[in-house]
Design a protein around this motif. Structure first.
Motif, PDB file in Angstrom:
ATOM      1  N   LEU A   1      19.406  87.530  37.962  1.00 52.36           N
ATOM      2  CA  LEU A   1      18.927  88.587  37.076  1.00 52.36           C
ATOM      3  C   LEU A   1      18.760  89.902  37.837  1.00 52.36           C
ATOM      4  O   LEU A   1      19.185  90.961  37.376  1.00 52.36           O
ATOM      5  N   ALA A   2      18.158  89.819  39.025  1.00 51.53           N
ATOM      6  CA  ALA A   2      17.982  91.021  39.847  1.00 51.53           C
ATOM      7  C   ALA A   2      19.336  91.614  40.243  1.00 51.53           C
ATOM      8  O   ALA A   2      19.520  92.834  40.225  1.00 51.53           O
ATOM      9  N   ALA A   3      20.301  90.770  40.582  1.00 53.26           N
ATOM     10  CA  ALA A   3      21.642  91.253  40.946  1.00 53.26           C
ATOM     11  C   ALA A   3      22.289  91.960  39.761  1.00 53.26           C
ATOM     12  O   ALA A   3      22.912  93.018  39.928  1.00 53.26           O
ATOM     13  N   ARG A   4      22.135  91.409  38.567  1.00 53.06           N
ATOM     14  CA  ARG A   4      22.712  92.053  37.382  1.00 53.06           C
ATOM     15  C   ARG A   4      22.083  93.429  37.165  1.00 53.06           C
ATOM     16  O   ARG A   4      22.782  94.403  36.933  1.00 53.06           O
ATOM     17  N   GLU A   5      20.758  93.479  37.229  1.00 51.62           N
ATOM     18  CA  GLU A   5      20.051  94.731  36.937  1.00 51.62           C
ATOM     19  C   GLU A   5      20.239  95.783  38.032  1.00 51.62           C
ATOM     20  O   GLU A   5      20.446  96.958  37.732  1.00 51.62           O
ATOM     21  N   GLN A   6      20.151  95.373  39.295  1.00 51.97           N
ATOM     22  CA  GLN A   6      20.138  96.329  40.395  1.00 51.97           C
ATOM     23  C   GLN A   6      21.522  96.667  40.936  1.00 51.97           C
ATOM     24  O   GLN A   6      21.720  97.753  41.495  1.00 51.97           O
ATOM     25  N   ILE A   7      22.462  95.765  40.792  1.00 49.88           N
ATOM     26  CA  ILE A   7      23.783  95.984  41.391  1.00 49.88           C
ATOM     27  C   ILE A   7      24.876  96.095  40.325  1.00 49.88           C
ATOM     28  O   ILE A   7      25.598  97.081  40.259  1.00 49.88           O
ATOM     29  N   LEU A   8      24.998  95.080  39.489  1.00 46.86           N
ATOM     30  CA  LEU A   8      26.115  95.061  38.552  1.00 46.86           C
ATOM     31  C   LEU A   8      26.023  96.119  37.457  1.00 46.86           C
ATOM     32  O   LEU A   8      27.012  96.796  37.161  1.00 46.86           O
ATOM     33  N   ASP A   9      24.856  96.250  36.829  1.00 46.99           N
ATOM     34  CA  ASP A   9      24.744  97.216  35.728  1.00 46.99           C
ATOM     35  C   ASP A   9      25.132  98.637  36.152  1.00 46.99           C
ATOM     36  O   ASP A   9      25.917  99.287  35.455  1.00 46.99           O
ATOM     37  N   PRO A  10      24.635  99.130  37.297  1.00 44.58           N
ATOM     38  CA  PRO A  10      25.071 100.478  37.719  1.00 44.58           C
ATOM     39  C   PRO A  10      26.573 100.557  38.018  1.00 44.58           C
ATOM     40  O   PRO A  10      27.224 101.557  37.714  1.00 44.58           O
ATOM     41  N   MET A  11      27.131  99.501  38.603  1.00 41.24           N
ATOM     42  CA  MET A  11      28.565  99.501  38.912  1.00 41.24           C
ATOM     43  C   MET A  11      29.404  99.436  37.641  1.00 41.24           C
ATOM     44  O   MET A  11      30.439 100.095  37.536  1.00 41.24           O
ATOM     45  N   VAL A  12      28.954  98.652  36.660  1.00 40.72           N
ATOM     46  CA  VAL A  12      29.671  98.576  35.382  1.00 40.72           C
ATOM     47  C   VAL A  12      29.633  99.923  34.679  1.00 40.72           C
ATOM     48  O   VAL A  12      30.629 100.369  34.114  1.00 40.72           O
ATOM     49  N   GLU A  13      28.490 100.582  34.722  1.00 43.45           N
ATOM     50  CA  GLU A  13      28.382 101.914  34.123  1.00 43.45           C
ATOM     51  C   GLU A  13      29.347 102.889  34.796  1.00 43.45           C
ATOM     52  O   GLU A  13      30.050 103.648  34.134  1.00 43.45           O
ATOM     53  N   LEU A  14      29.396 102.846  36.131  1.00 41.68           N
ATOM     54  CA  LEU A  14      30.312 103.703  36.879  1.00 41.68           C
ATOM     55  C   LEU A  14      31.768 103.379  36.521  1.00 41.68           C
ATOM     56  O   LEU A  14      32.575 104.278  36.307  1.00 41.68           O
ATOM     57  N   ALA A  15      32.080 102.108  36.432  1.00 41.17           N
ATOM     58  CA  ALA A  15      33.452 101.688  36.148  1.00 41.17           C
ATOM     59  C   ALA A  15      33.889 102.062  34.740  1.00 41.17           C
ATOM     60  O   ALA A  15      35.046 102.398  34.512  1.00 41.17           O
ATOM     61  N   GLY A  16      32.969 102.033  33.786  1.00 40.13           N
ATOM     62  CA  GLY A  16      33.326 102.274  32.407  1.00 40.13           C
ATOM     63  C   GLY A  16      33.314 103.724  31.978  1.00 40.13           C
ATOM     64  O   GLY A  16      33.560 104.017  30.813  1.00 40.13           O
ATOM     65  N   GLU A  17      33.064 104.638  32.897  1.00 36.95           N
ATOM     66  CA  GLU A  17      32.961 106.057  32.543  1.00 36.95           C
ATOM     67  C   GLU A  17      34.225 106.632  31.925  1.00 36.95           C
ATOM     68  O   GLU A  17      34.158 107.609  31.197  1.00 36.95           O
ATOM     69  N   THR A  18      35.365 106.048  32.182  1.00 37.36           N
ATOM     70  CA  THR A  18      36.616 106.595  31.648  1.00 37.36           C
ATOM     71  C   THR A  18      37.194 105.724  30.545  1.00 37.36           C
ATOM     72  O   THR A  18      38.360 105.856  30.198  1.00 37.36           O
ATOM     73  N   GLY A  19      36.398 104.821  30.004  1.00 36.69           N
ATOM     74  CA  GLY A  19      36.860 103.989  28.909  1.00 36.69           C
ATOM     75  C   GLY A  19      37.592 102.730  29.322  1.00 36.69           C
ATOM     76  O   GLY A  19      38.139 102.022  28.476  1.00 36.69           O
ATOM     77  N   VAL A  20      37.617 102.401  30.596  1.00 35.93           N
ATOM     78  CA  VAL A  20      38.240 101.170  31.070  1.00 35.93           C
ATOM     79  C   VAL A  20      37.381  99.993  30.611  1.00 35.93           C
ATOM     80  O   VAL A  20      36.149 100.055  30.638  1.00 35.93           O
ATOM     81  N   VAL A  21      38.019  98.910  30.195  1.00 38.23           N
ATOM     82  CA  VAL A  21      37.293  97.700  29.799  1.00 38.23           C
ATOM     83  C   VAL A  21      36.757  97.028  31.061  1.00 38.23           C
ATOM     84  O   VAL A  21      37.514  96.758  32.000  1.00 38.23           O
ATOM     85  N   VAL A  22      35.450  96.762  31.065  1.00 40.22           N
ATOM     86  CA  VAL A  22      34.796  96.209  32.256  1.00 40.22           C
ATOM     87  C   VAL A  22      33.953  95.004  31.868  1.00 40.22           C
ATOM     88  O   VAL A  22      33.184  95.060  30.912  1.00 40.22           O
ATOM     89  N   THR A  23      34.101  93.922  32.619  1.00 39.01           N
ATOM     90  CA  THR A  23      33.207  92.773  32.512  1.00 39.01           C
ATOM     91  C   THR A  23      32.643  92.510  33.899  1.00 39.01           C
ATOM     92  O   THR A  23      33.166  93.004  34.897  1.00 39.01           O
ATOM     93  N   SER A  24      31.571  91.722  33.942  1.00 40.67           N
ATOM     94  CA  SER A  24      30.952  91.478  35.246  1.00 40.67           C
ATOM     95  C   SER A  24      30.244  90.133  35.262  1.00 40.67           C
ATOM     96  O   SER A  24      29.889  89.590  34.220  1.00 40.67           O
ATOM     97  N   GLU A  25      30.044  89.634  36.475  1.00 40.26           N
ATOM     98  CA  GLU A  25      29.299  88.393  36.702  1.00 40.26           C
ATOM     99  C   GLU A  25      28.644  88.457  38.070  1.00 40.26           C
ATOM    100  O   GLU A  25      29.179  89.072  38.989  1.00 40.26           O
ATOM    101  N   ALA A  26      27.507  87.769  38.169  1.00 42.25           N
ATOM    102  CA  ALA A  26      26.859  87.531  39.456  1.00 42.25           C
ATOM    103  C   ALA A  26      26.901  86.032  39.709  1.00 42.25           C
ATOM    104  O   ALA A  26      26.768  85.240  38.768  1.00 42.25           O
TER     105      ALA A  26
END
Length: 143
Positions: A63-88
């Motif tokens: 949960l901490a990895a999703r909130e602290q690491i993945l969520d910010p990276m997914v937001e960064l990745a999706g800034e241009t409309g690219v489809v993004v999924t993630s997992e920890a």
């Protein structure tokens, strides 16, 4: 659709790796799969008391990895409309990233050259070089 797997930690190089992969995905029409692996070995020695609480601890770490690491990276990745999924995940970072790339039929793997993960500190930055040597798809190491 092609998939680019991006391995991340909390480092600035991970942010650059996500940006690099995002631009590649945007130009090729690929999607991104962002993954963070918490180093963990089933062969580590734990006391009986630690084993009783290990499942709850692992869930809290994910949960901490999703909130602290993945969520910010997914937001960064999706800034241009690219489809993004993630997992920890817990596990060996190299093996886990390769398993994910194979499962998804990824076209490539992108990872930062250095980072602040425990693996980097323990193995002196060998995660990228190990991936380059054993991955079944091309690996891009972003400085």
């Amino acid at each position: 659709m092609s998939v680019i797997v991006v391995g991340v930690d909390r480092s600035e190089t991970s942010s650059r790796a996500v940006e690099f992969a995002r631009e590649g995905a945007k130009s090729s029409g690929a999607s991104l799969f962002v993954v963070h692996v918490i180093p963990w070995s089933p062969y580590s020695f734990s006391s009986a008391a630690e084993n009783e609480h290990r499942h709850a601890s692992k869930e809290a770490e994910l949960l901490a990895a999703r909130e602290q690491i993945l969520d910010p990276m997914v937001e960064l990745a999706g800034e241009t409309g690219v489809v993004v999924t993630s997992e920890a995940h817990h596990g060996d970072p190299v093996d886990t990233i390769i398993e994910i790339a194979e499962r998804l039929g990824a076209s490539s793997i992108v990872i930062g050259r250095t980072g602040d993960s425990r693996v980097k500190r323990a193995l002196f930055g060998s995660l990228p070089s190990h991936l380059v040597q054993v991955a079944p798809v091309p690996v891009t190491v972003v400085p």
